[in-house]
Design an enzyme around this catalytic site. Sequence first.
Site, PDB file in Angstrom:
ATOM      1  N   TYR A  25     -12.330   6.279   3.756  1.00  0.00           N
ATOM      2  CA  TYR A  25     -11.165   6.671   2.974  1.00  0.00           C
ATOM      3  C   TYR A  25     -10.242   5.459   2.819  1.00  0.00           C
ATOM      4  O   TYR A  25      -9.584   5.046   3.771  1.00  0.00           O
ATOM      5  CB  TYR A  25     -10.452   7.804   3.706  1.00  0.00           C
ATOM      6  N   LYS A  75     -14.240   6.742  -0.610  1.00  0.00           N
ATOM      7  CA  LYS A  75     -13.171   7.371  -1.394  1.00  0.00           C
ATOM      8  C   LYS A  75     -12.224   6.244  -1.764  1.00  0.00           C
ATOM      9  O   LYS A  75     -11.494   5.728  -0.913  1.00  0.00           O
ATOM     10  CB  LYS A  75     -12.480   8.433  -0.555  1.00  0.00           C
TER      11      LYS A  75
END
Lengths: 305, 305
Positions: B142, B170
């Site tokens: 992330y 992500k």
Amino acid sequence: MSGAAADLAGSPFTGLSAFPLTPLCDDAVDEYAFASIVSRLAASGVDSITALGSTGCAAYLTSAERERVGRLALEHAGSVPVIVGVSALRTSQVLTHVDAAAEAGAVGVLLAPTSYQPLTDREVLELYRTVTEHTDLPVVVYDNPGTTHFTFSLELYAQIAQLPGIASFKIPPMAPETAGERVAAVRAVLPEHVTLGISGDACAASALLAGCDGWYSVIAGTCPQPALEIMRAAAGPQPQDALTASERLEPLWELFADHGSLRVVAAIAEHLGLAPGDCLPQPLLGLSPEQRERTAEAVAELGLR
Amino acid sequence: MSGAAADLAGSPFTGLSAFPLTPLCDDAVDEYAFASIVSRLAASGVDSITALGSTGCAAYLTSAERERVGRLALEHAGSVPVIVGVSALRTSQVLTHVDAAAEAGAVGVLLAPTSYQPLTDREVLELYRTVTEHTDLPVVVYDNPGTTHFTFSLELYAQIAQLPGIASFKIPPMAPETAGERVAAVRAVLPEHVTLGISGDACAASALLAGCDGWYSVIAGTCPQPALEIMRAAAGPQPQDALTASERLEPLWELFADHGSLRVVAAIAEHLGLAPGDCLPQPLLGLSPEQRERTAEAVAELGLR
């Protein structure tokens, strides 16, 4: 030191506040090492001890660990006043930490607007309002944009300073050439009873000469003597000697700038036997072997102990 | 959608992943509201649900609250795969969250290098190494510089992607005009089995057209329909329709830009009766009455429900 400092004599929010590490060993607080560091500080002549600041790795500890560390700090600080850091991402956790600090006997709490989602001015003001309404303990406002990523405006300083219970502002580093102007600008928005303490050890001497009432110090939490020398010089008959004493520590300030002060004081504490090896909470890693060697050279050269 | 997506058919790390809020009521997780939101998402047609992301306010919750929320997500997601966010400031806390996610039945974990002290590349790589060595669950990396304040280099992406167990990245918003170049540059350093998902709802359509395999979506966690339309268009015979569908949502994207997507979706959820009033963890405050009015107008105009 400014003239205003005289009115604040005896305030625990002036002078030199030492920020001890909270050393870990195998992912648990090394309580013996922490207590020993605090005891050493208590005997050193510092004006206060601030446990569980950024250097105390408070952000990485559970509420239970923080409660225990706060108690240990008070138990081992002797007659030296102890301020306890209470910052947390969630306001209710901050209040839990405030209650624990009060129960332990702290003289004040240190609170930064730590964030995950970036905070608005309104949210930060409400945080300080909530805390000052919750406790009678004096609050030190901790402005540390390097870790909180929140930028205070002077207007927000002024609004927060009006809250009852706000005792001091811990302000971030400033360039020596602009220190006079900056300190005057901040002072202008604060009530007289609110003290101004510098953080950022490398610029402390110039900020003290520019009128700060105190120094919230990383290095003093591990090696208080050189910080005490700077502090005493700044308050003495030849304040300029503080700059000379600070310049002597340039190898240390360079290490702080290169690796962050926390990693460097952790390496110093480990080198001096004050903390076990790898005492930082992971994911923070200690300095590399080469960086440790450079740090050990600086420790020897500067006579840190 | 890129050609590579075909090879990843059936991967839970492609398509539309919906990020639900974790609403609070009186500083406790509103379990009923959370379960209802997850049930609604499970019936909506989204490809996966990611609980305890930034929108899920994971950073503000205790480990016990997070364990409970992860379980609730799995209990109410039906056959929709659930990814669970495990980020924390301390590595040992991350591992605790990973174990809870595995126990609950998550298909993967989402991990950001959240920081208090700024992290080095070496520390971030070691964090991902530690987690991938600890668990068999696939890991979504992330990258959210807006909340972590950590900037990944492409070189670090490449090093992390080599770790066994890394399933997806992500990645943060990108300007539409540079999306093609950026996606190609990221793709070039990732192994073929690692998927690329965009975050930043306003730029999702252009990033999908530029070749992202999936969309980690804030709005889909509260109002999945408009996100599903964009997603289906991007994967359909006339992918440009995704841009048109996204442009229609411009009033929403403007609110996200002005107030942060979390505060806006919280206001939408409260407006739609999906969450109790003031559902964000303090110090976060909801939108002001005027901002809520503007949000309600956008909800009506766009037919969000």
